[in-house]
Design a protein around this motif. Structure first.
Motif, PDB file in Angstrom:
ATOM      1  N   ARG A 145     -35.371-112.119  23.289  1.00 52.83           N
ATOM      2  CA  ARG A 145     -33.613-111.811  23.859  1.00 52.83           C
ATOM      3  C   ARG A 145     -33.814-110.573  24.784  1.00 52.83           C
ATOM      4  N   ARG A 146     -34.792-110.183  25.293  1.00 49.92           N
ATOM      5  CA  ARG A 146     -34.666-109.571  26.834  1.00 49.92           C
ATOM      6  C   ARG A 146     -34.456-110.336  28.258  1.00 49.92           C
ATOM      7  N   ALA A 156     -32.997-108.664  31.033  1.00 48.43           N
ATOM      8  CA  ALA A 156     -33.753-107.589  31.118  1.00 48.43           C
ATOM      9  C   ALA A 156     -34.335-107.375  32.632  1.00 48.43           C
ATOM     10  N   TRP A 157     -35.083-108.826  32.779  1.00 50.61           N
ATOM     11  CA  TRP A 157     -36.182-108.442  34.293  1.00 50.61           C
ATOM     12  C   TRP A 157     -35.656-110.186  34.292  1.00 50.61           C
ATOM     13  N   GLU A 158     -35.535-109.634  35.564  1.00 48.73           N
ATOM     14  CA  GLU A 158     -34.997-110.742  36.463  1.00 48.73           C
ATOM     15  C   GLU A 158     -36.550-112.059  36.771  1.00 48.73           C
ATOM     16  N   PRO A 159     -35.444-113.319  37.198  1.00 44.92           N
ATOM     17  CA  PRO A 159     -36.600-114.383  37.515  1.00 44.92           C
ATOM     18  C   PRO A 159     -37.381-113.663  38.139  1.00 44.92           C
ATOM     19  N   GLY A 160     -39.010-113.869  37.877  1.00 44.32           N
ATOM     20  CA  GLY A 160     -40.108-112.578  39.286  1.00 44.32           C
ATOM     21  C   GLY A 160     -40.458-111.633  39.123  1.00 44.32           C
ATOM     22  N   ASP A 161     -40.510-110.973  38.490  1.00 45.50           N
ATOM     23  CA  ASP A 161     -40.493-109.660  37.831  1.00 45.50           C
ATOM     24  C   ASP A 161     -41.631-109.766  37.216  1.00 45.50           C
ATOM     25  N   THR A 205     -47.848-110.800  34.362  1.00 50.41           N
ATOM     26  CA  THR A 205     -47.230-111.623  33.848  1.00 50.41           C
ATOM     27  C   THR A 205     -45.753-111.192  34.442  1.00 50.41           C
ATOM     28  N   ARG A 206     -45.537-112.532  34.034  1.00 48.67           N
ATOM     29  CA  ARG A 206     -44.437-112.606  35.334  1.00 48.67           C
ATOM     30  C   ARG A 206     -42.807-113.494  34.774  1.00 48.67           C
ATOM     31  N   VAL A 207     -41.996-113.069  34.967  1.00 45.82           N
ATOM     32  CA  VAL A 207     -40.459-113.938  34.029  1.00 45.82           C
ATOM     33  C   VAL A 207     -40.472-115.449  34.735  1.00 45.82           C
TER      34      VAL A 207
END
Length: 243
Positions: A17-18, A23-28, A68-70
């Protein structure tokens, strides 16, 4: 019986859900493991298993040294049932739009194939789903209508004789249910939808591919109109698609 989510499912849901909610952008990178586990209230082992589940859904990527990245949304598995649930909760207008576009692409051709290929059992399944829709529509609370409507459209994809289409219907049933929940909220929408669904079955039974495709397209277009007028939906959330 009420089924409570396991700790693993709870953490997967929380992280999913986050991510969907931005809550986190792609690559964050995700927060430091110890800190994130403590925030959610679980062990590092439980957190790692949840991360593995999200990696399998295409939402996270684990690499040596970078952590670990989004992953960008275009790489997610958008047919995954959990991803569909999170999108429903986090970005309902986008899910409704995507569902409507997918239906326009898939269902008319599925209806054409069904009119060519459907056997007696397929036609019976369509009539049974239609009967369930009609029975639910006659009930004061219309309990079970959305479930019966979803079953009708899954049966149509099954009747196409294409197993990939049948599997697709089962994969996106959450998206279909959400779409039908919204489209049937406007007054008179349920009653208005029944003749269109019956026209689909009759065209399939009559082995008329063109009529079957036209009938299901009319059902989809009517649903888009109902969604656009549905109570609580932003006026520009879903615009009916026109050629």
């Amino acid at each position: 019986m009420v089924h409570f989510p396991t700790t693993h499912q709870r953490v997967v849901d929380e992280l999913g859900r986050r991510i969907v909610g931005g809550a986190w952008e792609p690559g964050d990178p995700l927060p430091v493991e110890d800190a994130l586990a403590a925030e959610i209230g679980v062990s590092r082992g439980v957190l790692r298993e949840a991360v593995k589940a999200l990696v399998a859904k295409g939402m996270l990527r684990v690499r040596p040294r970078t952590g670990t990245r989004v992953v960008p949304p275009e790489d997610w598995n958008h047919l995954d049932r959990d991803v569909l649930r999170w999108k429903q909760a986090g970005d309902a207008p986008a899910l409704l739009r995507d569902t409507g576009e997918l239906r326009r692409i898939v269902e008319p051709e599925a209806a054409r194939l069904a009119a060519d290929r459907a056997g007696p059992d397929d036609v019976r399944a369509l009539y049974a789903a239609l009967a369930a829709m009609e029975a639910a529509a006659a009930e004061p609370g219309r309990s079970g209508y959305v479930e019966a409507d979803t079953a009708f459209h899954r049966a149509l994809l099954d009747a196409s004789g294409n197993r990939l289409l049948g599997s697709l219907g089962r994969a996106v049933d959450i998206a279909l249910e959400h779409s039908f929940l919204v489209s049937t909220q406007t007054p008179g929408a349920v009653e208005a939808s029944l003749p269109g669904h019956r026209a689909v079955v009759q065209a399939v039974e009559a082995r008329d591919p063109a009529a079957a495709a036209a009938a299901v397209l009319a059902v989809i277009e009517a649903a888009e109109e109902e969604i656009a007028r549905s109570p609580g939906m932003p006026s520009d959330a879903v615009r009916p698609v026109r050629p």
